[in-house]
Design a protein around this motif. Structure first.
Motif, PDB file in Angstrom:
ATOM      1  N   GLY A 129      18.661  38.338  15.952  1.00 45.30           N
ATOM      2  CA  GLY A 129      19.441  38.759  14.794  1.00 45.30           C
ATOM      3  C   GLY A 129      18.728  39.851  14.026  1.00 45.30           C
ATOM      4  N   HIS A 130      19.404  40.367  13.003  1.00 40.65           N
ATOM      5  CA  HIS A 130      18.836  41.404  12.138  1.00 40.65           C
ATOM      6  C   HIS A 130      18.340  40.739  10.854  1.00 40.65           C
ATOM      7  CE1 HIS A 130      22.031  43.942  14.382  1.00 40.65           C
ATOM      8  NE2 HIS A 130      20.872  44.021  15.022  1.00 40.65           N
ATOM      9  N   VAL A 131      17.040  40.824  10.616  1.00 38.60           N
ATOM     10  CA  VAL A 131      16.396  40.099   9.520  1.00 38.60           C
ATOM     11  C   VAL A 131      15.952  41.078   8.450  1.00 38.60           C
ATOM     12  CG1 VAL A 131      14.489  38.580   8.884  1.00 38.60           C
ATOM     13  CG2 VAL A 131      15.644  38.263  11.075  1.00 38.60           C
ATOM     14  N   THR A 132      16.270  40.741   7.207  1.00 39.37           N
ATOM     15  CA  THR A 132      15.830  41.529   6.049  1.00 39.37           C
ATOM     16  C   THR A 132      15.153  40.595   5.063  1.00 39.37           C
ATOM     17  OG1 THR A 132      17.670  43.075   6.320  1.00 39.37           O
ATOM     18  CG2 THR A 132      16.532  43.066   4.196  1.00 39.37           C
ATOM     19  N   VAL A 133      13.961  40.976   4.614  1.00 41.14           N
ATOM     20  CA  VAL A 133      13.167  40.148   3.705  1.00 41.14           C
ATOM     21  C   VAL A 133      12.981  40.890   2.397  1.00 41.14           C
ATOM     22  CG1 VAL A 133      10.964  38.983   3.332  1.00 41.14           C
ATOM     23  CG2 VAL A 133      11.976  39.040   5.622  1.00 41.14           C
ATOM     24  N   THR A 134      13.274  40.193   1.303  1.00 40.96           N
ATOM     25  CA  THR A 134      13.015  40.714  -0.043  1.00 40.96           C
ATOM     26  C   THR A 134      12.124  39.721  -0.754  1.00 40.96           C
ATOM     27  OG1 THR A 134      15.205  41.759  -0.089  1.00 40.96           O
ATOM     28  CG2 THR A 134      14.034  41.506  -2.195  1.00 40.96           C
ATOM     29  N   THR A 135      10.974  40.172  -1.261  1.00 44.24           N
ATOM     30  CA  THR A 135      10.018  39.230  -1.840  1.00 44.24           C
ATOM     31  C   THR A 135       9.236  39.866  -2.973  1.00 44.24           C
ATOM     32  OG1 THR A 135       8.192  37.732  -1.315  1.00 44.24           O
ATOM     33  CG2 THR A 135       8.203  39.858  -0.192  1.00 44.24           C
ATOM     34  N   ILE A 136       8.734  39.007  -3.861  1.00 44.54           N
ATOM     35  CA  ILE A 136       7.882  39.440  -4.962  1.00 44.54           C
ATOM     36  C   ILE A 136       6.923  38.311  -5.271  1.00 44.54           C
ATOM     37  CG2 ILE A 136       9.503  38.631  -6.730  1.00 44.54           C
ATOM     38  CD1 ILE A 136       8.577  40.919  -8.512  1.00 44.54           C
ATOM     39  N   THR A 137       5.670  38.657  -5.514  1.00 44.94           N
ATOM     40  CA  THR A 137       4.662  37.664  -5.861  1.00 44.94           C
ATOM     41  C   THR A 137       4.365  37.736  -7.350  1.00 44.94           C
ATOM     42  OG1 THR A 137       2.900  39.220  -5.314  1.00 44.94           O
ATOM     43  CG2 THR A 137       3.610  37.702  -3.578  1.00 44.94           C
ATOM     44  N   GLU A 138       3.749  36.677  -7.845  1.00 47.15           N
ATOM     45  CA  GLU A 138       3.465  36.596  -9.271  1.00 47.15           C
ATOM     46  C   GLU A 138       2.526  37.726  -9.694  1.00 47.15           C
ATOM     47  OE1 GLU A 138       1.920  33.302 -12.560  1.00 47.15           O
ATOM     48  OE2 GLU A 138       1.889  32.864 -10.414  1.00 47.15           O
ATOM     49  N   GLY A 139       2.875  38.379 -10.809  1.00 44.45           N
ATOM     50  CA  GLY A 139       2.051  39.467 -11.339  1.00 44.45           C
ATOM     51  C   GLY A 139       2.495  40.842 -10.917  1.00 44.45           C
ATOM     52  N   GLN A 140       3.372  40.953  -9.900  1.00 45.84           N
ATOM     53  CA  GLN A 140       3.857  42.261  -9.473  1.00 45.84           C
ATOM     54  C   GLN A 140       4.987  42.747 -10.376  1.00 45.84           C
ATOM     55  OE1 GLN A 140       4.900  41.752  -5.311  1.00 45.84           O
ATOM     56  NE2 GLN A 140       3.021  42.817  -4.683  1.00 45.84           N
ATOM     57  N   CYS A 160      11.652  47.538  -4.628  1.00 49.70           N
ATOM     58  CA  CYS A 160      12.999  47.207  -5.089  1.00 49.70           C
ATOM     59  C   CYS A 160      12.903  46.206  -6.228  1.00 49.70           C
ATOM     60  CB  CYS A 160      13.849  46.637  -3.956  1.00 49.70           C
ATOM     61  SG  CYS A 160      13.262  45.042  -3.360  1.00 49.70           S
ATOM     62  N   ALA A 161      14.023  46.066  -6.967  1.00 49.57           N
ATOM     63  CA  ALA A 161      14.092  45.038  -8.011  1.00 49.57           C
ATOM     64  C   ALA A 161      14.240  43.680  -7.345  1.00 49.57           C
ATOM     65  CB  ALA A 161      15.273  45.308  -8.931  1.00 49.57           C
ATOM     66  N   ALA A 162      13.548  42.692  -7.859  1.00 53.60           N
ATOM     67  CA  ALA A 162      13.591  41.365  -7.247  1.00 53.60           C
ATOM     68  C   ALA A 162      13.274  40.315  -8.294  1.00 53.60           C
ATOM     69  CB  ALA A 162      12.601  41.275  -6.082  1.00 53.60           C
ATOM     70  N   VAL A 163      13.767  39.103  -8.025  1.00 51.30           N
ATOM     71  CA  VAL A 163      13.440  37.966  -8.884  1.00 51.30           C
ATOM     72  C   VAL A 163      12.345  37.162  -8.193  1.00 51.30           C
ATOM     73  CG1 VAL A 163      15.703  37.832  -9.945  1.00 51.30           C
ATOM     74  CG2 VAL A 163      15.264  36.590  -7.832  1.00 51.30           C
ATOM     75  N   LYS A 164      11.722  36.257  -8.909  1.00 54.79           N
ATOM     76  CA  LYS A 164      10.593  35.494  -8.386  1.00 54.79           C
ATOM     77  C   LYS A 164      10.964  34.799  -7.081  1.00 54.79           C
ATOM     78  CE  LYS A 164       7.632  31.548  -9.309  1.00 54.79           C
ATOM     79  NZ  LYS A 164       7.381  30.369 -10.161  1.00 54.79           N
ATOM     80  N   GLY A 165      10.085  34.942  -6.091  1.00 53.45           N
ATOM     81  CA  GLY A 165      10.297  34.238  -4.839  1.00 53.45           C
ATOM     82  C   GLY A 165      10.656  35.160  -3.696  1.00 53.45           C
ATOM     83  N   THR A 166      11.394  34.616  -2.732  1.00 54.86           N
ATOM     84  CA  THR A 166      11.708  35.321  -1.488  1.00 54.86           C
ATOM     85  C   THR A 166      13.171  35.105  -1.123  1.00 54.86           C
ATOM     86  OG1 THR A 166       9.453  34.995  -0.685  1.00 54.86           O
ATOM     87  CG2 THR A 166      11.101  35.572   0.950  1.00 54.86           C
ATOM     88  N   GLN A 167      13.780  36.160  -0.617  1.00 55.36           N
ATOM     89  CA  GLN A 167      15.137  36.065  -0.067  1.00 55.36           C
ATOM     90  C   GLN A 167      15.106  36.591   1.357  1.00 55.36           C
ATOM     91  OE1 GLN A 167      18.608  38.924  -0.673  1.00 55.36           O
ATOM     92  NE2 GLN A 167      19.096  37.324  -2.156  1.00 55.36           N
ATOM     93  N   ILE A 168      15.526  35.760   2.306  1.00 51.07           N
ATOM     94  CA  ILE A 168      15.576  36.161   3.711  1.00 51.07           C
ATOM     95  C   ILE A 168      17.029  36.157   4.163  1.00 51.07           C
ATOM     96  CG2 ILE A 168      14.872  35.585   6.065  1.00 51.07           C
ATOM     97  CD1 ILE A 168      12.339  34.430   4.989  1.00 51.07           C
ATOM     98  N   MET A 169      17.456  37.285   4.724  1.00 52.09           N
ATOM     99  CA  MET A 169      18.851  37.448   5.142  1.00 52.09           C
ATOM    100  C   MET A 169      18.887  37.744   6.641  1.00 52.09           C
ATOM    101  SD  MET A 169      21.735  39.932   3.446  1.00 52.09           S
ATOM    102  CE  MET A 169      20.703  41.384   3.636  1.00 52.09           C
ATOM    103  N   ILE A 170      19.684  36.949   7.373  1.00 58.23           N
ATOM    104  CA  ILE A 170      19.868  37.135   8.815  1.00 58.23           C
ATOM    105  C   ILE A 170      21.318  37.527   9.055  1.00 58.23           C
ATOM    106  CG2 ILE A 170      19.615  36.112  11.096  1.00 58.23           C
ATOM    107  CD1 ILE A 170      17.843  33.985   9.844  1.00 58.23           C
ATOM    108  N   GLU A 171      21.520  38.675   9.693  1.00 52.70           N
ATOM    109  CA  GLU A 171      22.868  39.157   9.984  1.00 52.70           C
ATOM    110  C   GLU A 171      23.068  39.252  11.498  1.00 52.70           C
ATOM    111  OE1 GLU A 171      24.129  42.192   6.601  1.00 52.70           O
ATOM    112  OE2 GLU A 171      22.112  42.652   7.346  1.00 52.70           O
TER     113      GLU A 171
END
Length: 686
Positions: A129-140, A160-171
């Protein structure tokens, strides 16, 4: 040698070379092929990807996990969490095979506590599949987004703009596996599996909020909030109807020589009713399956509650990490436990104890009959919908189709309607503990010896099974004993007489074959005197037992064909089945006319044969009420124990294991004695 001869020899050599094929050459597969083969094992369905991503989110210390699915996960799977995120430096190798932060040496598996450890899940997803990861760590100040394919980044991570944590998208899951994608076109089925696994996670991880919804849907199909009560979590996910019929169960063991574990959970009581078993099992916080434990608990429910009730089970088992092998299944849905048999036995005992204590009372809902229906009906159990606010329900089933229900005893026994003195309970036989070995540990009834003859006999049983009687056996209700041999059964709206001797004989015969060479050995303090025992048995069958000289005794052993393996096994199994069948006790049944046999003055031989002696009849008026209480008590105990075993051991075992042969439909083993529809026709004529 001339040219023509040389050509002929060359042609013959070529022909021989074609006939003598060379073995194919062994070559290394390309790495991309190897990775896609491995990916197909790890990511079998969309649910596999969802489970892996949710477990990664839990390992990241998340308190909120959201899942969005489109077309059953084939077009889109998106899992978002508020965990600690992924370091920027780790993004280049994030989706390479065998990259993980969970362990560094193989020995670390002995104490692994996280749910992920192989470093294969994300890599496998990028190969299918096609995987896209969006992530941000504390302090960034900002996050990073990057896409992956075939285990490597397609581009450098982009801010990119992101909220705390990780979002993984599989298409476009399985876009390059046409056969796999074609078999997964039923998106509704796959989405229901995803909802089920998220529901299971949400009732165990009560301090984490979960949500699961379809893409573009405004309402989530699973929505749970963090709570301190597991029962509240079950109520919010599975509904009030499930939560109100649950009871808490616990078991533990700290014996180093046996098993070390601690279990707590909830199981359904006698009021619960469902079409299939729901078992939610976590071992060391890992969502797994254990077919042996599930079957052991189902056997207890079948033996304790009527109609082989399908339970709801939630269990959390905690063991020392070194006692669990987590590396036994590609999708990690199974684990291997040290001392598994002992753990299952302890849990089974705890479940059985809770069920026996809860089976003393049961709630029944009334069913209101339409005013146009003539006559009145007793209360009927409602297992489909809860009563309406005014306590009434509309009649949905015609009265001539309603199945009889005994509101006094959930087992449906006939004795609830008879005003007779209850039989004496056999001492020490009032619970299922004493017969656990008869129903327990049948976790694999098809386990048999590796013998062709045994397999042929088993195939004969399967091929000769009567489908109609199989349906009756699987879903019948035991009502009571009609006489010493026949039991009353109800199946739907029909009443049957069933010969328990024939049924038990056939059941034991089939069990002997299915578990051939897998029975426990019986250790005797001294070797059994087989020649003496055989002579005693043969003399007992002899027409002239007083004759000490009989040269033909050995010929009677010829009933077993010792030369033909298949016939030998069949005959021995049939003999064992007859030995363990539910034959009536030798003493006459004291509940009927045979009670007179126990008046004082009756000879012992007359009692065994069920007849009165002349001397006894002469003195009947004198000794009218004088009975041999010791012998009478022995008889009552024997008959009560037999009936108890028939109800609580024989019939639950029949529902699970018996495959009735076609002959039982014609040899009088099953006899239909009443049909509710025909009875109503008779009443209408009257």
């Amino acid at each position: 040698m001339d040219d023509e001869s040389a050509v002929i020899i060359q042609e013959e050599e070529e022909a021989l070379s074609l006939q003598r094929k060379e073995p194919p050459r062994i070559h290394r597969l390309e790495e991309s092929v190897v990775n896609r083969i491995a990916a197909g094992e790890v990511i079998q369905r969309p649910i596999s990807a969802v489970k892996e991503l949710v477990e990664n989110s839990l390992d990241a210390g998340s308190t909120s996990i959201s899942v969005v699915v489109k077309d059953g996960g084939l077009k889109l799977i998106q899992v978002s969490d508020d965990g600690h995120g992924i370091r920027y430096e780790d993004l280049p190798i994030l989706c390479e095979r065998h990259t993980t932060s969970k362990l560094s040496a193989f020995e670390d598996l002995q104490t692994i506590k996280s749910m992920g450890f192989r470093g294969e899940a994300l890599a496998s997803m990028t190969y299918v599949g096609h995987v896209t990861v969006t992530t941000i760590t504390e302090g960034q100040l900002h996050g990073y987004r990057v896409s992956y394919r075939d285990g490597v980044m397609e581009h450098q991570p982009r801010p990119c703009a992101a909220v705390k944590g990780t979002q993984i998208m599989i298409e476009n899951l399985f876009y390059n596996m046409a056969a796999r994608r074609k078999t997964l076109q039923n998106s509704a089925d796959d989405y229901s599996k995803i909802v089920d696994v998220i529901s299971r996670f949400s009732i165990h991880h009560t301090k984490v909020s979960f949500s699961c919804r379809k893409h573009s849907a405004a309402r989530a199909d699973v929505h749970s909030v963090a709570t301190c009560s597991r029962l509240d979590a079950i109520r919010s996910v599975y509904g009030v109807a499930v939560a109100r019929d649950l009871m808490e169960v616990a078991a533990s063991d700290d014996d180093p020589s046996g098993s070390i574990f601690k279990m707590d959970g909830y199981i359904s009581n006698s009021n619960y009713s469902a079409k299939k078993t729901v078992m939610v099992l976590f071992i060391n916080d890992r969502l797994v399956e254990c077919s042996a434990l599930k079957r052991a608990i189902e056997v207890v429910y079948a033996a304790t509650l009527p109609k082989a009730s399908k339970p709801f089970i939630y269990m959390s088992i905690v063991l020392p990490p070194e006692h669990v092998d987590v590396n036994v299944h590609p999708t990690k849905k199974e684990v291997s436990l040290l001392n598994q048999e002992s753990i299952i036995e302890n849990i089974q005992t705890a479940v059985e104890l809770m069920l026996r204590n809860s089976n003393t009372s049961k709630t029944f809902h009334t069913q209101t009959v339409c005013p146009s229906t003539a006559g009145s009906l007793g209360s009927s159990r409602n297992t489909q919908l809860s009563p309406s606010k005014d306590g009434s329900r509309s009649q949905k089933v015609p009265v001539n189709k309603l199945v009889r229900t005994d509101s006094l005893d959930p087992s449906g026994r006939l004795h609830a309607y008879l005003q007779v003195k209850p039989p004496r309970q056999p001492e020490g036989k009032t619970d299922l503990t004493t017969v656990r070995s008869a129903v327990r540990q049948r976790r694999n009834p098809k386990e048999s010896a590796d013998l062709t003859s045994i397999q042929e006999l088993l195939n004969d049983i399967d091929g000769n099974c009567h489908s109609g009687l199989l349906e009756v056996v699987r879903h019948c209700t035991y009502i009571g004993m009609a006489d010493d041999v026949f039991a009353l059964l109800q199946h739907n709206t029909r009443l049957y007489l069933a010969n328990v001797v024939n049924l038990s004989k056939e059941l034991m015969y089939q069990q002997v074959l299915r578990r051939f060479a897998h029975f426990n050995a019986i250790q005797l303090s001294e070797p059994a005197p087989l020649p003496e025992l055989l002579m005693l048995a043969l003399k007992e069958e002899d027409l002239d037992p007083e004759c000490s000289e009989n040269d033909d005794l050995k010929e009677k052993i010829a009933e077993v064909d010792w030369e033909d393996e298949k016939n030998c096994f069949q005959t021995v199994s049939a003999a064992l089945g007859n030995f363990y069948a539910m034959h009536p006790p030798l003493l006459p049944n004291p509940s009927g006319d045979s009670l007179q046999c126990y008046k004082k003055g009756t000879k012992h031989d007359d009692i065994k044969n069920g007849r009165n002696s002349p001397n006894k009849l002469e003195n009947d008026a004198v000794m009218k009420d004088e009975y041999d209480n010791e012998l009478l008590s022995e008889a009552e105990t024997a008959w009560a124990q037999r009936e108890w075993t028939i109800q609580h051991v024989l019939f639950p075992s029949m529902r699970l294991f018996l495959k009735p042969p076609n002959s039982m439909a014609t040899n009088g083993t099953f006899v239909q004695v009443a049909s509710l529809e025909k009875l109503y026709k008779i009443f209408e004529r009257c």
